[in-house]
Design a protein around this motif. Structure first.
Motif, mmCIF file in Angstrom:
data_model
loop_
_atom_site.group_PDB
_atom_site.id
_atom_site.type_symbol
_atom_site.label_atom_id
_atom_site.label_comp_id
_atom_site.label_asym_id
_atom_site.label_seq_id
_atom_site.Cartn_x
_atom_site.Cartn_y
_atom_site.Cartn_z
ATOM 1 N N ASN A 56 46.161 25.976 -4.406
ATOM 2 C CA ASN A 56 45.520 25.988 -3.088
ATOM 3 C C ASN A 56 45.148 27.425 -2.718
ATOM 4 O OD1 ASN A 56 44.558 24.678 -0.747
ATOM 5 N ND2 ASN A 56 46.359 25.374 0.399
ATOM 6 N N ARG A 57 44.017 27.559 -2.042
ATOM 7 C CA ARG A 57 43.522 28.914 -1.753
ATOM 8 C C ARG A 57 44.294 29.609 -0.639
ATOM 9 N NH1 ARG A 57 37.640 27.416 0.933
ATOM 10 N NH2 ARG A 57 38.431 26.099 2.611
ATOM 11 N N ARG A 58 45.109 28.855 0.107
ATOM 12 C CA ARG A 58 45.962 29.474 1.129
ATOM 13 C C ARG A 58 47.402 29.100 0.828
ATOM 14 N NH1 ARG A 58 45.057 27.602 6.643
ATOM 15 N NH2 ARG A 58 44.574 25.552 5.803
ATOM 16 N N LEU A 104 33.770 23.176 -6.493
ATOM 17 C CA LEU A 104 34.067 24.543 -6.068
ATOM 18 C C LEU A 104 32.855 25.468 -6.134
ATOM 19 C CD1 LEU A 104 37.347 24.652 -8.113
ATOM 20 C CD2 LEU A 104 37.265 24.934 -5.630
ATOM 21 N N GLU A 163 47.634 13.244 -3.020
ATOM 22 C CA GLU A 163 47.566 11.888 -3.551
ATOM 23 C C GLU A 163 47.152 11.903 -5.029
ATOM 24 O OE1 GLU A 163 46.509 8.319 -0.734
ATOM 25 O OE2 GLU A 163 44.712 9.110 -1.647
ATOM 26 N N ARG A 216 33.425 12.707 10.885
ATOM 27 C CA ARG A 216 33.450 13.231 9.512
ATOM 28 C C ARG A 216 32.171 12.911 8.752
ATOM 29 N NH1 ARG A 216 38.361 10.495 7.379
ATOM 30 N NH2 ARG A 216 37.791 11.492 5.459
ATOM 31 N N ILE A 227 38.851 18.745 -3.100
ATOM 32 C CA ILE A 227 38.656 19.551 -1.891
ATOM 33 C C ILE A 227 37.829 18.788 -0.857
ATOM 34 C CG2 ILE A 227 39.000 21.753 -3.075
ATOM 35 C CD1 ILE A 227 35.917 22.093 -3.044
ATOM 36 N N GLY A 228 37.769 17.469 -1.009
ATOM 37 C CA GLY A 228 37.078 16.641 -0.013
ATOM 38 C C GLY A 228 35.780 16.038 -0.532
ATOM 39 N N GLY A 232 43.195 22.040 -4.304
ATOM 40 C CA GLY A 232 43.071 21.572 -2.927
ATOM 41 C C GLY A 232 44.445 21.432 -2.299
ATOM 42 N N GLY A 233 44.480 21.458 -0.975
ATOM 43 C CA GLY A 233 45.763 21.373 -0.276
ATOM 44 C C GLY A 233 45.772 20.298 0.789
ATOM 45 N N GLY A 234 44.808 19.380 0.711
ATOM 46 C CA GLY A 234 44.738 18.289 1.691
ATOM 47 C C GLY A 234 45.441 17.039 1.169
ATOM 48 N N ASP A 235 45.351 15.962 1.941
ATOM 49 C CA ASP A 235 45.980 14.702 1.529
ATOM 50 C C ASP A 235 45.411 14.188 0.210
ATOM 51 O OD1 ASP A 235 47.867 14.364 3.513
ATOM 52 O OD2 ASP A 235 46.453 13.436 4.894
ATOM 53 N N THR A 236 44.115 14.369 0.010
ATOM 54 C CA THR A 236 43.502 13.895 -1.243
ATOM 55 C C THR A 236 44.147 14.592 -2.427
ATOM 56 O OG1 THR A 236 41.419 13.500 -0.103
ATOM 57 C CG2 THR A 236 41.321 13.603 -2.493
ATOM 58 N N ARG A 255 46.945 21.777 4.064
ATOM 59 C CA ARG A 255 46.319 20.996 5.130
ATOM 60 C C ARG A 255 46.869 19.561 5.173
ATOM 61 N NH1 ARG A 255 41.282 22.000 7.786
ATOM 62 N NH2 ARG A 255 40.818 23.846 6.565
HETATM 63 P P1 NAP Z 1 40.751 18.121 3.618
HETATM 64 O O1 NAP Z 1 41.875 17.612 4.429
HETATM 65 O O2 NAP Z 1 39.562 18.685 4.295
HETATM 66 O O3 NAP Z 1 41.368 19.217 2.630
HETATM 67 C C1 NAP Z 1 40.557 19.916 1.773
HETATM 68 C C2 NAP Z 1 41.393 20.921 1.019
HETATM 69 O O4 NAP Z 1 40.573 21.583 0.051
HETATM 70 C C3 NAP Z 1 41.994 22.019 1.897
HETATM 71 O O5 NAP Z 1 43.231 22.416 1.373
HETATM 72 C C4 NAP Z 1 40.962 23.134 1.754
HETATM 73 O O6 NAP Z 1 41.511 24.410 1.929
HETATM 74 C C5 NAP Z 1 40.565 22.975 0.316
HETATM 75 N N1 NAP Z 1 39.223 23.483 0.061
HETATM 76 C C6 NAP Z 1 38.081 23.123 0.702
HETATM 77 N N2 NAP Z 1 37.047 23.787 0.175
HETATM 78 C C7 NAP Z 1 37.553 24.574 -0.802
HETATM 79 C C8 NAP Z 1 36.984 25.497 -1.708
HETATM 80 N N3 NAP Z 1 35.664 25.719 -1.718
HETATM 81 N N4 NAP Z 1 37.791 26.141 -2.570
HETATM 82 C C9 NAP Z 1 39.117 25.896 -2.597
HETATM 83 N N5 NAP Z 1 39.714 25.031 -1.758
HETATM 84 C C10 NAP Z 1 38.939 24.380 -0.877
HETATM 85 O O7 NAP Z 1 40.142 16.972 2.624
HETATM 86 P P2 NAP Z 1 40.863 15.719 1.962
HETATM 87 O O8 NAP Z 1 42.176 16.106 1.377
HETATM 88 O O9 NAP Z 1 39.848 15.089 1.080
HETATM 89 O O10 NAP Z 1 41.134 14.739 3.175
HETATM 90 C C11 NAP Z 1 40.072 14.290 3.981
HETATM 91 C C12 NAP Z 1 40.611 13.361 5.067
HETATM 92 O O11 NAP Z 1 41.057 12.141 4.476
HETATM 93 C C13 NAP Z 1 41.799 13.945 5.813
HETATM 94 O O12 NAP Z 1 41.702 13.553 7.141
HETATM 95 C C14 NAP Z 1 42.998 13.290 5.172
HETATM 96 O O13 NAP Z 1 44.118 13.191 6.016
HETATM 97 C C15 NAP Z 1 42.424 11.907 4.810
HETATM 98 N N6 NAP Z 1 43.154 11.363 3.658
HETATM 99 C C16 NAP Z 1 44.300 10.678 3.904
HETATM 100 C C17 NAP Z 1 45.049 10.181 2.856
HETATM 101 C C18 NAP Z 1 46.307 9.444 3.138
HETATM 102 O O14 NAP Z 1 46.778 9.482 4.241
HETATM 103 N N7 NAP Z 1 46.886 8.771 2.173
HETATM 104 C C19 NAP Z 1 44.624 10.365 1.551
HETATM 105 C C20 NAP Z 1 43.462 11.083 1.319
HETATM 106 C C21 NAP Z 1 42.737 11.581 2.389
HETATM 107 P P3 NAP Z 1 41.658 25.044 3.411
HETATM 108 O O15 NAP Z 1 42.822 24.356 4.041
HETATM 109 O O16 NAP Z 1 41.890 26.487 3.140
HETATM 110 O O17 NAP Z 1 40.373 24.796 4.133
#
Ligand code: NAP
Length: 311
Positions: free
Chosen positions: A176-178, A120, A160, A257, A239-240, A153-157, A182
């Motif tokens: 999550n910040r929103r 962060l 999981e 990516r 957060i990725g 974070g609010g993504g799939d990671t 995601r």
């Molecule tokens: P992501 O989808 O890019 O999500 C990142 C999350 O972190 C978002 O909620 C984002 O908020 C938040 N974030 C980013 N920077 C931040 C910050 N500085 N401060 C606070 N929050 C922050 O990343 P990911 O979850 O690692 O996933 C990456 C890819 O891998 C995706 O395509 C995902 O579908 C895939 N994946 C799939 C699976 C599965 O299917 N089992 C598992 C893991 C990953 P905002 O939304 O506001 O930007």
């Protein structure tokens, strides 16, 4: 002239080196900015086969490094700035330009530069990595048995990691910040269905709170503008990840990516003579044992390439 230069010194690069050295091939590892890779920021590794009592991440790296050194791998502390293709009497080689101005040459290159977890960048976060701040639930979740943790974070990671953590912990709060996630619908639903998961949406993390170790997190409530504190024993940042491929633009094919594209089950990239192993070409699994396995594949692919091209 090296038979192979390996860029990156995590489990992928080190394992490739063991295979190359045992095959009698002259190879060198360029350590890069984080010598030993992400494992050096992990505490205990309990899912790497062969260690029934577990092993610390730094110790595991030290041991694999010693193993490759025993067979003749060389090491250099430097960062690669550019890879230049060279034709030598019809034979293809590579010149690697280093940050110290030096150039080293090889017949093949293995890219094993890994992916770095994003953090962060808030107050007190960096100082507490390994003391309650983590970017890897699979690595560190086990140590939070019965405790309260947060996942950011609010993504799939994040979904999981949070679901995985519920196997051990008392409670996980996803921050999550929103107020919109995601993550995919199915992952969101799984997290929402989990009774151990609580939510703090529309909150921005501001500061890690810690004494000797983490005690909680300070959050900005985006709706009210007020600062709140939340007690927690662990903070998992999800957060990725960013693959370390910036210096490779135009050199090998990279996906949207930033991950290197390898061919089928091999380590071959779009450029003959350049191979890739570990997290830098694996956006999905990102585990030490898988990185090590893919390093072995790269070592074997390099051997085959040198043989087939009479190099
Ligand atoms: P992501 O989808 O890019 O999500 C990142 C999350 O972190 C978002 O909620 C984002 O908020 C938040 N974030 C980013 N920077 C931040 C910050 N500085 N401060 C606070 N929050 C922050 O990343 P990911 O979850 O690692 O996933 C990456 C890819 O891998 C995706 O395509 C995902 O579908 C895939 N994946 C799939 C699976 C599965 O299917 N089992 C598992 C893991 C990953 P905002 O939304 O506001 O930007």
């Amino acid at each position: 002239m090296y038979d192979s230069i390996i860029i990156g010194s995590g489990p992928a690069g080190l394992t490739a080196a063991i295979y190359l050295s045992r095959a009698g091939l002259k190879n060198i590892i360029i350590n890069g900015m984080e010598p030993g890779g992400q494992l050096t920021t992990t505490t205990e590794v309990e899912n790497f086969p062969g260690f029934p009592q577990g092993i610390s991440g730094p110790q595991l790296i030290k041991d694999i490094k010693a193993q490759s050194k025993n067979f003749g791998t060389e090491f250099l502390q430097a960062v690669v700035k550019d890879i230049e293709n060279v034709e030598n009497n019809g034979k293809k080689t590579f010149k690697l330009h280093l940050d110290n101005g030096n150039i080293i040459e090889a017949k093949t290159v293995i890219l094993s530069t890994g992916a770095s977890a994003k953090y962060l960048g808030i107050e007190n976060e960096k100082e507490n990595i390994g003391k309650g701040v983590s970017a890897c639930a699979t690595c560190d979740g086990f140590f939070y048995r019965g405790k309260d943790v947060v996942v950011i974070g609010g993504g799939d990671t994040a979904m999981e990691e949070a679901i995985f953590l519920t196997k051990f912990v008392n409670k996980v709060t996803i921050i999550n910040r929103r107020d919109v996630l995601r993550a995919s619908a199915i992952m969101q639903q799984r997290a929402r269905d989990n009774e151990k998961i609580e939510w703090k949406l529309d909150y921005t993390p501001k500061k890690v709170l810690a004494d000797e170790k983490v005690t909680g997190i300070e959050l900005l409530n985006n709706k009210t503008g007020e600062i709140e504190t939340l007690a927690a024993d662990g903070i998992f940042v999800a957060i990725g990840r960013t693959p370390n491929t910036k210096f490779l633009e135009g050199k090998v094919e990279i996906d949207d990516r930033g991950y290197i594209i390898t061919k089928g089950k091999s380590s071959k990239t779009s450029t003959a003579g350049i191979f890739a192993a570990g997290d830098v070409q694996d956006s999905k699994y990102q585990q030490a044992i898988i990185a090590a396995g893919s390093g072995a594949i790269a070592g074997l692919d390099v051997e085959e390439y040198l043989r087939e091209n009479n190099l």
